[in-house]
Write an enzyme that holds these catalytic residues in place. Structure first.
Site, PDB file in Angstrom:
ATOM      1  N   LYS A  38       0.809  -1.225   0.000  1.00 30.09           N
ATOM      2  CA  LYS A  38       0.000   0.000   0.000  1.00 30.09           C
ATOM      3  C   LYS A  38       0.838   1.269   0.000  1.00 30.09           C
ATOM      4  CE  LYS A  38      -0.762  -0.137   5.031  1.00 30.09           C
ATOM      5  NZ  LYS A  38      -1.817  -0.232   6.087  1.00 30.09           N
ATOM      6  N   GLY A  44       7.656  -2.593   4.502  1.00 30.36           N
ATOM      7  CA  GLY A  44       6.678  -2.776   5.567  1.00 30.36           C
ATOM      8  C   GLY A  44       6.997  -2.029   6.848  1.00 30.36           C
ATOM      9  N   CYS A  46       8.346  -3.045   9.648  1.00 31.28           N
ATOM     10  CA  CYS A  46       9.675  -3.297  10.226  1.00 31.28           C
ATOM     11  C   CYS A  46      10.700  -2.300   9.719  1.00 31.28           C
ATOM     12  CB  CYS A  46      10.111  -4.721   9.901  1.00 31.28           C
ATOM     13  SG  CYS A  46      11.775  -5.112  10.464  1.00 31.28           S
ATOM     14  N   ASP A 315       2.788 -11.134  11.949  1.00 32.24           N
ATOM     15  CA  ASP A 315       2.002 -10.624  13.065  1.00 32.24           C
ATOM     16  C   ASP A 315       0.511 -10.927  12.934  1.00 32.24           C
ATOM     17  OD1 ASP A 315       4.365  -9.652  13.959  1.00 32.24           O
ATOM     18  OD2 ASP A 315       3.842  -7.534  13.873  1.00 32.24           O
ATOM     19  N   HIS A 448      39.179 -15.977  22.987  1.00 37.92           N
ATOM     20  CA  HIS A 448      39.512 -15.028  24.065  1.00 37.92           C
ATOM     21  C   HIS A 448      40.277 -13.849  23.487  1.00 37.92           C
ATOM     22  CE1 HIS A 448      40.781 -13.612  28.021  1.00 37.92           C
ATOM     23  NE2 HIS A 448      42.016 -13.503  27.542  1.00 37.92           N
TER      24      HIS A 448
END
Length: 469
Positions: A38, A44, A46, A315, A448
Site C-alpha cells: 500500500k 513494511g 519493520c 504478526d 579469548h
C-alpha cells in the site's frame, strides 16, 4: 474496476520481512509472483516504522552515551550534544538504502510489484485500490496475507501526536521531551526508554504485570529493572492505569498498585507501548473460510488458513512477533504453495531480542517453563563483567544463564542480558537447532577475549566445573 489481465501463482499482500521474503522464495521455486504494497516504498512496518528505525535511534543513543563517557577509556571529549536532526537523517538514510535493496531484490527475482491497498475479492482474486496505477484486480491461484500489525491502544485514550503518542510517532519527534511516561514495559517500551533516557528525557515506565520484559526469564527481568533504576529510569510494575488527563502542557496519569496504592504521574508526553494487534481490517476476510481467534488468523503448520488457497504469516498469526519469525514463516508458506513439504517451525527456537541498554536476548525455555514442562532443571550462570572483554568494555551488569535438563544434559534455553546479547544469541540458535548438550557448549572452544566466553563459562558452571568464578 479493470478485469484481471493475467493470472499469478501467488499474490502476496504486504511487503514486510515476511511478505517480501515469501515472494522471493516463491519466485526462486518457479512461481509467478505478485507483491502488493500500500505504501510507495517496500519493506513494511519493520523497515519504515519498526525494527530498523528504532535500532537506528538506539545506536545513535549508544554513540551519544559513549561520547559523553569516553574519558573512562582515555578519550577526552568536550561539548558533546545531541543533534536530533542528524539522528533522524541517519535513520532516514538507513531506511532509504534498505528499501532500495528490497526493490532491487524484487526486480532481480522477476516479481511483479503492485502499489496500492490489497484486499480479497471473491475466489482467488485480489482487488488493489488507491495506488498510482489505478484500481485493478489480480487473478491468482494462491494468496499470502502478510499485512502485519499496528499498535494497540488503551480504551478511551486517543493518540493526538502531541501529548499521547505510540511508537510510530516516537520515531519522528522533532524534540526530546523533558519528561516521558511509557505505558508498557515489553520490548517496545524498554527500547524507547533506553533511547529517550539517553537523549535526556526523565523516563517513568508503568507496567501492569509484575516485572519488566515479562516474557523473559525472571532473573533477566530483575537484572533489567536494576540496570534501569541505576540509569535513573523510574519503574512502576504491578501497576494499572486508572485514568489519563491530557492538558495543554502535559499529561497526568492516575495509577494504582497493590503495594504503592494510588499515585499521580505527570509528564510532558505519554508513550503507549502496550503491544500490537493484527492488521486484518479491510482485508475482505468476510465470506471466506479464513477463521480468526482473538483477532489472529488461524493457520496450520504450513501457514495455510481454513481456505486452501489462502495463507497467512507474521504478526497476523499468534506466533512470536519478530521479523525473523515472519521471514521463516514466509519461506514455509512459499514452499508449501510450491508443492514442497517444508519443515515445520519449532517456535521454542525463535530468538527473542530486545535492543535496549543493556541488551536482552534469549532462546528456548525459561527456567520456570522448563520446570512446568516436567524437566529436572539445572542452571548455569556467568557474569559478563568479569570477563576480560567485559572489563575492556567496562560492562557494569549482565550475565549468561543456561537452562539444562539433568537427565540427558539437554540444553533447554539460553538467556543473556548485557553487552552484545543480541549478537551472542545466534550461538544459542545453532546449539538448540543441532540438539547440543550443555557439555557440547563447554567443549566448543570460545575465543579469548570475547563475550562469547560467557556462554562456555556458564556451561561449565552448570556442571560445577567453573574456572573463572
Amino acid at each position: 474496476m479493470a478485469e484481471p489481465q493475467q493470472t499469478f501463482d501467488l499474490t502476496v499482500i504486504g511487503s514486510g520481512p515476511g511478505g517480501y521474503v515469501a515472494a522471493i522464495r516463491a519466485a526462486q521455486l518457479g512461481l509467478k509472483t505478485a507483491l502488493v504494497e500500500k505504501y510507495p516504498a517496500l519493506g513494511g512496518t519493520c523497515l519504515h516504522i519498526g525494527c530498523i528505525p528504532t535500532k537506528a535511534l538506539l545506536h545513535s543513543a549508544e554513540v551519544l552515551e559513549t561520547a559523553r563517557t569516553a574519558a573512562r577509556f582515555g578519550v577526552k571529549t568536550s561539548g558533546v550534544t545531541l543533534d536530533l536532526a542528524g539522528v533522524h537523517k541517519h535513520k532516514s538514510d538507513v531506511i532509504r538504502r534498505q528499501a532500495k535493496g528490497v526493490e532491487f531484490l524484487m526486480k532481480k527475482n522477476g516479481i511483479t510489484v503492485v502499489q496500492g491497498v490489497g484486499r480479497l475479492k471473491g475466489p482467488k482474486q485480489v482487488e488493489v485500490s488507491g495506488g498510482a496505477g489505478g484500481a485493478q484486480t489480480i487473478a491468482t491461484r494462491n494468496i499470502l496475507l502478510a499485512t502485519g500489525s499496528v499498535p494497540k491502544m488503551v480504551p478511551d485514550l486517543k493518540v493526538d501526536g502531541t501529548r499521547v503518542i505510540t511508537s510510530n510517532e516516537a520515531l519522528g519527534l522533532e524534540f526530546v521531551p523533558k519528561s516521558l511516561i511509557i505505558l508498557g514495559a515489553g520490548a517496545v517500551g524498554v527500547e524507547f526508554a533506553s533511547i529517550y533516557s539517553r537523549f535526556g528525557s526523565s523516563v517513568t515506565m508503568v507496567e501492569m504485570l509484575p516485572r519488566v520484559l515479562p516474557l523473559e526469564d525472571e532473573e533477566v527481568s530483575a537484572e533489567m529493572q536494576k540496570a534501569f533504576r541505576k540509569r535513573g529510569i523510574e519503574i512502576r510494575v504491578g501497576t494499572k492505569v486508572e485514568s489519563v488527563k491530557v492538558g495543554a502542557k502535559g499529561v497526568e496519569v492516575q495509577v494504582r498498585s497493590e503495594k504503592g496504592g494510588a499515585e499521580t504521574l505527570k509528564a510532558e508526553m505519554l508513550l503507549v507501548a502496550v503491544g500490537r494487534r493484527p492488521l486484518t481490517d479491510g482485508l475482505g476476510l468476510e465470506g471466506t473460510k479464513v477463521e480468526l481467534d482473538r483477532g489472529y488468523v488461524k493457520v496450520d503448520a504450513r501457514m495455510c488458513t481454513g481456505d486452501p488457497s489462502i495463507y497467512a504469516i507474521g504478526d497476523l498469526i499468534p506466533t512470536p512477533a519478530y521479523a525473523h519469525t515472519a521471514s521463516h514463516e514466509g519461506i514455509v508458506a512459499a514452499e508449501a504453495i510450491a508443492g514442497r513439504e517444508p519443515e515445520p517451525i519449532d517456535y521454542d527456537q525463535i530468538p527473542n531480542c530486545t535492543f535496549s541498554d543493556p541488551e536482552v536476548a534469549s532462546i528456548g525455555l525459561t527456567e520456570a517453563i522448563a520446570k512446568a514442562r516436567g524437566h529436572k532443571v539445572r542452571i548455569g550462570r556467568f557474569p559478563l563483567p568479569v570477563l576480560g572483554k567485559g572489563r575492556i568494555l567496562d560492562l557494569q551488569e549482565g550475565f549468561v544463564k543456561l537452562v539444562g535438563d539433568e537427565r540427558y544434559d539437554e540444553l533447554l534455553g539460553i538467556h543473556i542480558i548485557g553487552g552484545h546479547a543480541t549478537d551472542l544469541i545466534g550461538e544459542g540458535a545453532t546449539a538448540l537447532r543441532l540438539e547440543a548438550t550443555v557439555e557440547d557448549l563447554f567443549h566448543a572452544i570460545h575465543p579469548h577475549p570475547t563475550l562469547s566466553e560467557g556462554i562456555g563459562e556458564a556451561a561449565m558452571a552448570l556442571h560445577a566445573r567453573g574456572i573463572h568464578l
